[in-house]
Design a protein around this motif. Structure first.
Motif, PDB file in Angstrom:
ATOM      1  N   LEU A   1      19.739 101.039  28.198  1.00 26.46           N
ATOM      2  CA  LEU A   1      20.820 100.345  27.499  1.00 26.46           C
ATOM      3  C   LEU A   1      20.230  99.216  26.667  1.00 26.46           C
ATOM      4  O   LEU A   1      19.251  98.575  27.077  1.00 26.46           O
ATOM      5  N   PRO A   2      20.805  98.917  25.501  1.00 25.38           N
ATOM      6  CA  PRO A   2      20.255  97.864  24.642  1.00 25.38           C
ATOM      7  C   PRO A   2      20.446  96.484  25.244  1.00 25.38           C
ATOM      8  O   PRO A   2      21.365  96.250  26.035  1.00 25.38           O
TER       9      PRO A   2
ATOM     10  N   GLN B   1      19.364  90.677  29.421  1.00 21.75           N
ATOM     11  CA  GLN B   1      18.313  89.711  29.118  1.00 21.75           C
ATOM     12  C   GLN B   1      18.845  88.296  29.341  1.00 21.75           C
ATOM     13  O   GLN B   1      20.047  88.056  29.271  1.00 21.75           O
ATOM     14  N   GLY B   2      17.949  87.354  29.591  1.00 22.63           N
ATOM     15  CA  GLY B   2      18.360  85.968  29.737  1.00 22.63           C
ATOM     16  C   GLY B   2      18.493  85.560  31.194  1.00 22.63           C
ATOM     17  O   GLY B   2      18.072  86.272  32.114  1.00 22.63           O
TER      18      GLY B   2
ATOM     19  N   VAL C   1      29.733 102.661  26.299  1.00 18.64           N
ATOM     20  CA  VAL C   1      30.643 101.820  27.067  1.00 18.64           C
ATOM     21  C   VAL C   1      29.855 100.912  28.008  1.00 18.64           C
ATOM     22  O   VAL C   1      30.149  99.719  28.132  1.00 18.64           O
ATOM     23  N   GLN C   2      28.833 101.452  28.653  1.00 19.93           N
ATOM     24  CA  GLN C   2      28.018 100.632  29.542  1.00 19.93           C
ATOM     25  C   GLN C   2      27.329  99.504  28.783  1.00 19.93           C
ATOM     26  O   GLN C   2      27.161  98.393  29.320  1.00 19.93           O
ATOM     27  N   ALA C   3      26.939  99.759  27.543  1.00 18.17           N
ATOM     28  CA  ALA C   3      26.314  98.709  26.735  1.00 18.17           C
ATOM     29  C   ALA C   3      27.272  97.546  26.511  1.00 18.17           C
ATOM     30  O   ALA C   3      26.848  96.382  26.422  1.00 18.17           O
ATOM     31  N   ARG C   4      28.561  97.824  26.438  1.00 14.47           N
ATOM     32  CA  ARG C   4      29.548  96.754  26.291  1.00 14.47           C
ATOM     33  C   ARG C   4      29.617  95.911  27.565  1.00 14.47           C
ATOM     34  O   ARG C   4      29.834  94.697  27.497  1.00 14.47           O
TER      35      ARG C   4
ATOM     36  N   ILE D   1      27.013  95.409  29.536  1.00 13.76           N
ATOM     37  CA  ILE D   1      25.800  94.579  29.462  1.00 13.76           C
ATOM     38  C   ILE D   1      26.058  93.376  28.566  1.00 13.76           C
ATOM     39  O   ILE D   1      25.736  92.231  28.915  1.00 13.76           O
ATOM     40  N   ALA D   2      26.659  93.609  27.394  1.00 14.81           N
ATOM     41  CA  ALA D   2      26.944  92.515  26.464  1.00 14.81           C
ATOM     42  C   ALA D   2      27.908  91.499  27.065  1.00 14.81           C
ATOM     43  O   ALA D   2      27.878  90.314  26.698  1.00 14.81           O
TER      44      ALA D   2
END
Length: 426
Positions: free
Chosen positions: A84-85, A114-115, A160-163, A165-166
């Motif tokens: 995932l991004p 990240q972070g 959807v999973q990337a959302r 993560i965001a």
């Protein structure tokens, strides 16, 4: 800089030697995992970094499989699909327990934003995927390119999973027992799926101690059923974690009733009604049979025609897209499938035992359903929710006009986010 930070720096600055399904081999990664704090469970063998060819990763040596559920057997850092991004991504082999009480290895992926994590650690979603198949090649963690046979579905899920993560959530996704890894996959066997989902949450925390103890089970279709089973059973299975609730998108239910109705419709000569009650496609039937055979002696020759009995084995090599093909199960009319005098009671008994409608739970559940779904008909989910509410279960329900089986994933995201945010805010 810590060992794990060094590995993350490598991942962000050095291109992967394999852009698709890439991985980074580093002694530092193994050292970081070994030194990470884990829950107070029996010690397992030290996890290793594995850089073997893709398929061999999924077959751990027999002597490495026994150990505490959720402990890690081996790991890879992943760059490129199925990563995932904006996240650190890993492929895991971890331990679980099958329906016969035997230790098994299960594969899956973990993605961590990240972070820096918020106080209490990254909130975790343990994601249960929808139907891809029962053959090992159908494991979603193997989706490294458009050549993967269920890529159209898994790519949508990853968007959807990337959302998530965001939005600041770690996302772990199991492949389920026996999907990718040796042994049969217990398709629609709720307790086996629940164990895979819950032990995936355990493994994610062992891998990344910045992930908190609080988590939500979330799943679509087959995974929606798994999420409801997790809502009912996971806290007892993993008491060291804190399950906050579950989100079930278009959860599979009433499979036994649906198959009985389809058979009766065939006998009565109204195959179109049978197809509707069965949920659009006969292509799921060989998967259902293979799943039930993991827990009971199911002879498909007792209720299928001779022709379709011989076709059950197609599920052992083909994913759902292939099974839907016109030369496979997708080319059959419902009246070609069932023996009109057949006895499917052994199969429907297994399906009824794994129907999430009958589960009891105290943690909140959010059910999300597309009203134009022809795979998991809305009427089936309406019935599931009605039964759970009559039993006093804490269920909320949202429907989406115009959304079909897959469209509900994105159509429901905002509602799911608000609901999950509220669980973690309590």
């Amino acid at each position: 800089m810590s060992d794990i930070e060094a590995v993350r720096a490598q991942r962000s600055t050095r291109p992967s030697p394999r852009r698709r399904s890439g991985f980074v081999t580093a002694t530092a990664l193994a050292a970081a995992i070994v030194s990470s704090p884990v829950s107070a469970r029996p010690a397992a063998a030290t996890p290793v970094v594995d850089d073997s060819p893709d398929l061999s990763f999924y077959s751990a040596p027999d002597d490495r499989i026994p150990g505490p559920p959720g402990s890690i057997i081996q790991i890879r850092a992943v760059i490129g699909d199925p990563a995932l991004p904006n996240a650190r991504n890993y492929l895991l082999l971890y331990r679980s327990v099958d329906m016969h009480g035997m230790p098994v290895a299960v594969s899956g992926t973990v993605s961590v934003p990240q972070g820096s994590p918020p106080p209490g650690g990254w909130p975790l979603i343990s994601w249960a995927h929808g139907t891809t198949g029962v053959a090992d090649v159908c494991a979603p963690s193997l989706d490294s390119s458009e050549l993967y046979p269920a890529h159209d579905y898994t790519a949508l899920v990853r968007r959807v999973q990337a959302r998530w993560i965001a939005a600041g959530y770690a996302v772990a996704q199991t492949d389920y027992q026996g999907l990718g890894t040796p042994g049969p996959h217990g398709y629609l066997i709720g307790t086996a799926e629940q164990r895979a989902v819950t032990d995936m949450a355990r493994a994610a925390r062992e891998l990344e101690p910045e992930i908190g103890k609080r988590w939500v089970a979330m799943g679509h279709s087959q995974g929606g059923q798994a999420a409801i089973f997790a809502n009912a059973q996971a806290q007892e299975w993993a008491p060291e974690l804190r399950l906050l609730g579950a989100v079930a998108l278009a959860p599979a239910s009433h499979q036994g009733v649906g198959l009985q109705a389809a058979q009766l419709a065939t006998v009565a000569g109204i195959p179109s009604a049978g197809a509707s009650l069965a949920g659009e496609s006969t292509a799921f039937l060989p998967l259902i049979i293979r799943g039930a055979q993991t827990v009971a002696d199911i002879d498909p020759g007792r209720f299928l025609t001779a022709h379709t009995t011989a076709m059950v084995s197609l599920a052992d090599a083909s994913c759902i897209g292939g099974l839907r093909g016109p030369q496979a199960w997708g080319g059959l009319a419902m009246n070609e499938v069932f023996d009109s005098e057949g006895d499917m009671s052994a199969l429907t008994r297994v399906l009824d035992e794994n129907d999430p409608s009958a589960l009891t739970f105290t943690r909140p559940l959010l059910v999300l359903q597309g009203r134009d779904d022809t795979v998991v008909p809305a009427v089936a989910t309406d019935s599931l929710v009605a039964k759970q509410r009559l039993a006093g279960q804490p269920v909320q329900y949202r429907g989406y006009a115009g959304a079909d089986h897959r469209a509900v994933l994105e159509a429901s995201y905002d509602d799911a986010l608000l609901w999950v945010n509220a669980r973690f805010a309590d």
